[in-house]
Design an enzyme around this catalytic site. Structure first.
Site, PDB file in Angstrom:
ATOM      1  N   LYS A  13       0.650  -0.958   0.058  1.00 35.81           N
ATOM      2  CA  LYS A  13      -0.195   0.281   0.045  1.00 35.81           C
ATOM      3  C   LYS A  13       1.066   1.658  -0.099  1.00 35.81           C
ATOM      4  O   LYS A  13       2.149   1.133   0.260  1.00 35.81           O
ATOM      5  CB  LYS A  13      -1.074   0.335   1.334  1.00 35.81           C
ATOM      6  CG  LYS A  13      -1.860  -0.275   1.325  1.00 35.81           C
ATOM      7  CD  LYS A  13      -3.024  -1.354   2.709  1.00 35.81           C
ATOM      8  CE  LYS A  13      -3.309  -2.050   2.453  1.00 35.81           C
ATOM      9  NZ  LYS A  13      -4.751  -2.898   3.540  1.00 35.81           N
ATOM     10  N   TYR A  53     -11.926  -2.834  -3.571  1.00 33.97           N
ATOM     11  CA  TYR A  53     -12.597  -2.433  -2.071  1.00 33.97           C
ATOM     12  C   TYR A  53     -13.837  -2.217  -2.477  1.00 33.97           C
ATOM     13  O   TYR A  53     -14.782  -2.221  -1.721  1.00 33.97           O
ATOM     14  CB  TYR A  53     -12.398  -1.377  -0.924  1.00 33.97           C
ATOM     15  CG  TYR A  53     -10.245  -1.697  -0.952  1.00 33.97           C
ATOM     16  CD1 TYR A  53     -10.175  -2.679  -0.357  1.00 33.97           C
ATOM     17  CD2 TYR A  53      -9.708  -1.230  -1.117  1.00 33.97           C
ATOM     18  CE1 TYR A  53      -9.281  -2.856   0.884  1.00 33.97           C
ATOM     19  CE2 TYR A  53      -8.146  -1.155  -0.600  1.00 33.97           C
ATOM     20  CZ  TYR A  53      -8.716  -2.464   0.159  1.00 33.97           C
ATOM     21  OH  TYR A  53      -7.112  -2.492   0.173  1.00 33.97           O
ATOM     22  N   ARG A 106       2.657  -7.285   9.312  1.00 30.32           N
ATOM     23  CA  ARG A 106       2.371  -6.118   9.600  1.00 30.32           C
ATOM     24  C   ARG A 106       2.832  -5.678  11.244  1.00 30.32           C
ATOM     25  O   ARG A 106       2.956  -4.940  11.587  1.00 30.32           O
ATOM     26  CB  ARG A 106       0.629  -6.018  10.023  1.00 30.32           C
ATOM     27  CG  ARG A 106      -0.108  -5.989   8.208  1.00 30.32           C
ATOM     28  CD  ARG A 106      -1.541  -6.336   8.277  1.00 30.32           C
ATOM     29  NE  ARG A 106      -2.249  -5.959   6.698  1.00 30.32           N
ATOM     30  CZ  ARG A 106      -3.844  -6.258   6.306  1.00 30.32           C
ATOM     31  NH1 ARG A 106      -3.544  -7.388   7.388  1.00 30.32           N
ATOM     32  NH2 ARG A 106      -3.392  -5.655   4.972  1.00 30.32           N
ATOM     33  N   ASN A 116      -1.789  -0.418   7.221  1.00 30.73           N
ATOM     34  CA  ASN A 116      -1.563  -1.664   7.167  1.00 30.73           C
ATOM     35  C   ASN A 116      -0.672  -1.597   6.290  1.00 30.73           C
ATOM     36  O   ASN A 116      -0.193  -2.848   6.212  1.00 30.73           O
ATOM     37  CB  ASN A 116      -2.616  -2.248   8.417  1.00 30.73           C
ATOM     38  CG  ASN A 116      -4.164  -2.657   7.470  1.00 30.73           C
ATOM     39  OD1 ASN A 116      -3.573  -1.896   6.313  1.00 30.73           O
ATOM     40  ND2 ASN A 116      -4.546  -3.843   7.333  1.00 30.73           N
ATOM     41  N   HIS A 119      -1.649  -5.480   1.328  1.00 27.59           N
ATOM     42  CA  HIS A 119      -2.955  -5.988   1.030  1.00 27.59           C
ATOM     43  C   HIS A 119      -2.337  -7.725   0.651  1.00 27.59           C
ATOM     44  O   HIS A 119      -2.014  -8.118   0.183  1.00 27.59           O
ATOM     45  CB  HIS A 119      -3.653  -5.690   0.428  1.00 27.59           C
ATOM     46  CG  HIS A 119      -5.014  -6.462  -0.587  1.00 27.59           C
ATOM     47  ND1 HIS A 119      -6.040  -6.192   0.010  1.00 27.59           N
ATOM     48  CD2 HIS A 119      -5.216  -7.361  -2.076  1.00 27.59           C
ATOM     49  CE1 HIS A 119      -6.871  -7.051  -0.776  1.00 27.59           C
ATOM     50  NE2 HIS A 119      -5.842  -7.885  -1.421  1.00 27.59           N
ATOM     51  N   GLU A 130      -8.976 -10.244  -8.449  1.00 25.44           N
ATOM     52  CA  GLU A 130      -8.653  -8.604  -7.640  1.00 25.44           C
ATOM     53  C   GLU A 130      -6.932  -8.949  -8.973  1.00 25.44           C
ATOM     54  O   GLU A 130      -6.759  -8.105  -9.582  1.00 25.44           O
ATOM     55  CB  GLU A 130      -7.510  -9.311  -6.598  1.00 25.44           C
ATOM     56  CG  GLU A 130      -8.205  -8.620  -5.597  1.00 25.44           C
ATOM     57  CD  GLU A 130      -8.269  -8.993  -4.173  1.00 25.44           C
ATOM     58  OE1 GLU A 130      -7.481  -9.476  -3.857  1.00 25.44           O
ATOM     59  OE2 GLU A 130      -9.108  -9.228  -2.885  1.00 25.44           O
TER      60      GLU A 130
HETATM   61  P1  RTP Z   1      -6.893  -6.085   2.971  1.00 25.07           P
HETATM   62  O1  RTP Z   1      -7.770  -6.454   1.619  1.00 25.07           O
HETATM   63  O2  RTP Z   1      -6.217  -4.414   2.313  1.00 25.07           O
HETATM   64  O3  RTP Z   1      -6.194  -7.228   2.346  1.00 25.07           O
HETATM   65  O4  RTP Z   1      -7.109  -5.848   4.038  1.00 25.07           O
HETATM   66  P2  RTP Z   1      -8.273  -7.300   4.639  1.00 25.07           P
HETATM   67  O5  RTP Z   1      -9.185  -8.133   4.586  1.00 25.07           O
HETATM   68  O6  RTP Z   1      -7.289  -7.643   6.061  1.00 25.07           O
HETATM   69  O7  RTP Z   1      -9.058  -6.070   5.755  1.00 25.07           O
HETATM   70  P3  RTP Z   1     -10.599  -6.388   5.421  1.00 25.07           P
HETATM   71  O8  RTP Z   1     -11.735  -6.072   6.248  1.00 25.07           O
HETATM   72  O9  RTP Z   1     -11.090  -5.865   3.948  1.00 25.07           O
HETATM   73  O10 RTP Z   1     -10.059  -3.968   5.375  1.00 25.07           O
HETATM   74  C1  RTP Z   1      -9.336  -3.569   4.177  1.00 25.07           C
HETATM   75  C2  RTP Z   1      -8.176  -2.200   4.760  1.00 25.07           C
HETATM   76  O11 RTP Z   1      -9.168  -0.966   4.891  1.00 25.07           O
HETATM   77  C3  RTP Z   1      -9.459  -1.388   6.093  1.00 25.07           C
HETATM   78  N1  RTP Z   1      -9.120  -0.377   7.186  1.00 25.07           N
HETATM   79  N2  RTP Z   1      -9.677   0.741   8.114  1.00 25.07           N
HETATM   80  N3  RTP Z   1     -10.138   2.474  10.046  1.00 25.07           N
HETATM   81  C4  RTP Z   1     -10.939   0.602  10.083  1.00 25.07           C
HETATM   82  O12 RTP Z   1     -11.586   0.800  11.129  1.00 25.07           O
HETATM   83  C5  RTP Z   1     -10.521   0.016   9.283  1.00 25.07           C
HETATM   84  N4  RTP Z   1     -10.629  -1.008   9.043  1.00 25.07           N
HETATM   85  C6  RTP Z   1     -10.463  -1.423   7.752  1.00 25.07           C
HETATM   86  C7  RTP Z   1      -7.327  -1.764   6.180  1.00 25.07           C
HETATM   87  O13 RTP Z   1      -6.884  -0.751   5.722  1.00 25.07           O
HETATM   88  C8  RTP Z   1      -7.951  -2.944   6.076  1.00 25.07           C
HETATM   89  O14 RTP Z   1      -7.073  -3.425   5.196  1.00 25.07           O
END
Ligand code: RTP
Length: 152
Positions: A13, A53, A106, A116, A119, A130
């Site tokens: 990222k 997303y 991370r 973080n 991805h 993707e």
């Molecule tokens: P990623 O897609 O980036 O690998 O992350 P992930 O599956 O572990 O988590 P996901 O729930 O899909 O969330 C995507 C990205 O959104 C951001 N996020 N911010 N501020 C918040 O509460 C929050 N929650 C999620 C993070 O950058 C997360 O990686």
């Protein structure tokens, strides 16, 4: 059964790029034995990131997430190897870096969920989507077989 040809989409990222962590993250996937089959540095548009997303549209953090992801270039990659999706997620650590074990990407480099670093696809089906979104031009074919060095 897990496939040695499984593919995952991994993306450093903007914060990971700005902090100079690209080489470290690539190195971890190389050293683990995964095969790099696509790689590019790209400054994605908000529209492209909204597609990536799409499942999170409606979440309160969605606008901030798109702004952060569009704030600079990302390194988009496809890695191939045994159980690439699940292993890639394990190497990344938990979504919230505070819950990520030391030794994960991370857990070693991040503190905040909104910054973080990296991805990784969460399922084989999402990886396929993707990869198609980020690499419509396709991935490379090698003329040697890394598998014979890594797998039985
Ligand atoms: P990623 O897609 O980036 O690998 O992350 P992930 O599956 O572990 O988590 P996901 O729930 O899909 O969330 C995507 C990205 O959104 C951001 N996020 N911010 N501020 C918040 O509460 C929050 N929650 C999620 C993070 O950058 C997360 O990686």
């Amino acid at each position: 059964m897990a496939s040695i040809k499984e593919r995952t989409y991994i993306m450093v990222k903007p914060d990971g790029v700005q902090r100079g962590l690209v080489g470290n993250i690539i190195g971890r996937f190389e050293q683990r034995g995964f095969k790099l089959i696509a790689l590019k540095l790209v400054h994605a548009t908000p529209e492209h990131l909204e597609k990536h997303y799409a499942d999170l549209k409606g979440k309160p953090f969605f606008p901030g997430l798109i702004k952060y992801m569009a704030s600079g270039p990302v390194v988009a990659m496809v890695w191939e190897g045994l159980d690439a999706v699940k292993t890639g997620r394990a190497m990344l650590g938990a979504t919230n870096p505070l819950a990520s074990a030391p030794g994960t990407i991370r857990g070693d480099f991040a503190l905040a969920v909104g910054r973080n670093i990296c991805h990784g696809s969460d399922a084989v089906e999402s990886a396929e989507k993707e990869i198609a979104l980020w690499f419509p031009e396709g991935v490379v074919q090698y003329n040697h077989d890394l598998a014979q060095w890594i797998f039985e």
